[in-house]
Design an enzyme around this catalytic site. Structure first.
Site, PDB file in Angstrom:
ATOM      1  N   GLU A 114       0.850  -1.205   0.000  1.00 43.52           N
ATOM      2  CA  GLU A 114       0.000   0.000   0.000  1.00 43.52           C
ATOM      3  C   GLU A 114       0.878   1.245   0.000  1.00 43.52           C
ATOM      4  O   GLU A 114       1.974   1.233   0.566  1.00 43.52           O
ATOM      5  CB  GLU A 114      -0.831   0.019   1.292  1.00 43.52           C
ATOM      6  CG  GLU A 114      -2.140  -0.744   1.202  1.00 43.52           C
ATOM      7  CD  GLU A 114      -3.324   0.195   1.020  1.00 43.52           C
ATOM      8  OE1 GLU A 114      -3.258   1.091   0.139  1.00 43.52           O
ATOM      9  OE2 GLU A 114      -4.305   0.041   1.762  1.00 43.52           O
ATOM     10  N   ASP A 115       0.367   2.331  -0.566  1.00 43.55           N
ATOM     11  CA  ASP A 115       1.073   3.612  -0.446  1.00 43.55           C
ATOM     12  C   ASP A 115       0.933   4.147   0.974  1.00 43.55           C
ATOM     13  O   ASP A 115       1.896   4.513   1.617  1.00 43.55           O
ATOM     14  CB  ASP A 115       0.553   4.637  -1.477  1.00 43.55           C
ATOM     15  CG  ASP A 115      -0.973   4.769  -1.492  1.00 43.55           C
ATOM     16  OD1 ASP A 115      -1.683   4.052  -0.747  1.00 43.55           O
ATOM     17  OD2 ASP A 115      -1.480   5.616  -2.261  1.00 43.55           O
ATOM     18  N   ASP A 118      -4.510   4.425   6.108  1.00 43.49           N
ATOM     19  CA  ASP A 118      -5.181   5.560   6.740  1.00 43.49           C
ATOM     20  C   ASP A 118      -6.240   4.998   7.708  1.00 43.49           C
ATOM     21  O   ASP A 118      -5.921   4.669   8.843  1.00 43.49           O
ATOM     22  CB  ASP A 118      -5.776   6.391   5.594  1.00 43.49           C
ATOM     23  CG  ASP A 118      -6.393   7.696   6.030  1.00 43.49           C
ATOM     24  OD1 ASP A 118      -5.907   8.308   6.974  1.00 43.49           O
ATOM     25  OD2 ASP A 118      -7.394   8.112   5.396  1.00 43.49           O
ATOM     26  N   PHE A 167      -2.972  15.618   4.901  1.00 45.02           N
ATOM     27  CA  PHE A 167      -3.156  15.017   3.579  1.00 45.02           C
ATOM     28  C   PHE A 167      -1.868  15.186   2.780  1.00 45.02           C
ATOM     29  O   PHE A 167      -1.413  16.303   2.549  1.00 45.02           O
ATOM     30  CB  PHE A 167      -4.348  15.632   2.836  1.00 45.02           C
ATOM     31  CG  PHE A 167      -4.773  14.764   1.695  1.00 45.02           C
ATOM     32  CD1 PHE A 167      -5.587  13.660   1.919  1.00 45.02           C
ATOM     33  CD2 PHE A 167      -4.322  15.012   0.408  1.00 45.02           C
ATOM     34  CE1 PHE A 167      -5.945  12.817   0.875  1.00 45.02           C
ATOM     35  CE2 PHE A 167      -4.683  14.179  -0.640  1.00 45.02           C
ATOM     36  CZ  PHE A 167      -5.498  13.081  -0.405  1.00 45.02           C
ATOM     37  N   ARG A 180       1.179  12.879  -8.415  1.00 45.98           N
ATOM     38  CA  ARG A 180       1.792  11.548  -8.271  1.00 45.98           C
ATOM     39  C   ARG A 180       3.256  11.547  -8.677  1.00 45.98           C
ATOM     40  O   ARG A 180       4.043  10.741  -8.188  1.00 45.98           O
ATOM     41  CB  ARG A 180       1.056  10.520  -9.150  1.00 45.98           C
ATOM     42  CG  ARG A 180      -0.345  10.189  -8.702  1.00 45.98           C
ATOM     43  CD  ARG A 180      -0.792   8.907  -9.403  1.00 45.98           C
ATOM     44  NE  ARG A 180      -2.236   8.753  -9.425  1.00 45.98           N
ATOM     45  CZ  ARG A 180      -2.966   8.263  -8.418  1.00 45.98           C
ATOM     46  NH1 ARG A 180      -2.382   7.922  -7.307  1.00 45.98           N
ATOM     47  NH2 ARG A 180      -4.270   8.135  -8.538  1.00 45.98           N
TER      48      ARG A 180
END
Ligand code: IMP
Length: 196
Positions: A114-115, A118, A167, A180
């Site tokens: 996963e990046d 959260d 964020f 990105r």
């Protein structure tokens, strides 16, 4: 902190700029060093075994590619895509598979990549899904971990960096498909998404 909702599209004239970044949280060099450390740890843990890295599109694609290059045990690569939760800033809790694996993971050693973790809902869903397919083992690896926002308890076996409740974008992570390609991870100015 209230996070931005994720519109399908912003108007084409909204162009990502360095000025949209409040501060750089992780430099490209810091990320590369940590990715190599994670790959070394995975290589040691899986010595003599084959590994299947399962990248979660699109955000984890950059991290997954870098990680893959530094793992020394035989490594296969596959991807899944997951639906976003809709347009609420808080998750509705509904996760859906949009693109499935190309190959079976039965009896194979799987690492979900996963990046960022959260709420943990995406990872939780994927861990269950891989276990139900009778993988030999299932672990998880995330470049970033935001533990303060968890809605469900989930174990992340390999963590790059713990990050605060902000964020973040760059190194594969986006806001509305933008940022990105930034080589670092930066905090997005809340004005960009109408927050704070
Ligand atoms: P979770 O299911 O809430 O853990 O969400 C995981 C997904 O939400 C990640 O794979 C990202 O795509 C997205 N996400 C969560 N926080 C951020 C952020 O700070 N920046 C960009 N994307 C994020």
């Amino acid at each position: 902190m209230l996070h931005p909702f994720r519109p399908e599209q912003l108007s084409a004239d909204v162009r990502p700029s360095e000025a949209d970044i409040e501060s750089v949280l992780l430099s490209s060099e810091q990320i590369q060093t940590r990715v190599q450390e994670l790959a070394a740890q995975i290589s040691r843990d899986y010595e003599g075994k084959d590994v299947v890295l399962i990248g979660v599109l699109v955000g984890a694609a950059v991290f997954c590619a870098d990680l893959l290059k530094h793992i020394t045990t035989p490594t296969f690569l596959d991807f899944v895509a997951i639906s976003s939760y809709g347009k609420e800033s808080r998750s509705s809790g509904v996760v859906r598979l949009l693109k499935d694996l190309d190959e079976s993971v039965e009896s194979r050693h799987v690492i979900i990549v996963e990046d960022i973790v959260d709420t943990g809902l995406t990872l939780n869903y994927l861990l269950d899904s891989m276990r139900n397919r009778n993988a030999a083992s299932v672990k998880s690896c995330a470049l970033l971990d935001k533990p303060s926002r968890r809605l469900t308890e989930v174990k992340v076996d390999y963590v790059g960096f713990e990050v605060p409740d902000e964020f973040v974008v760059g190194y594969g992570l986006d806001f509305a498909q933008r940022y990105r390609n930034f080589p670092y991870v930066g905090i997005l100015r809340p004005e960009v998404y109408g927050g704070k």
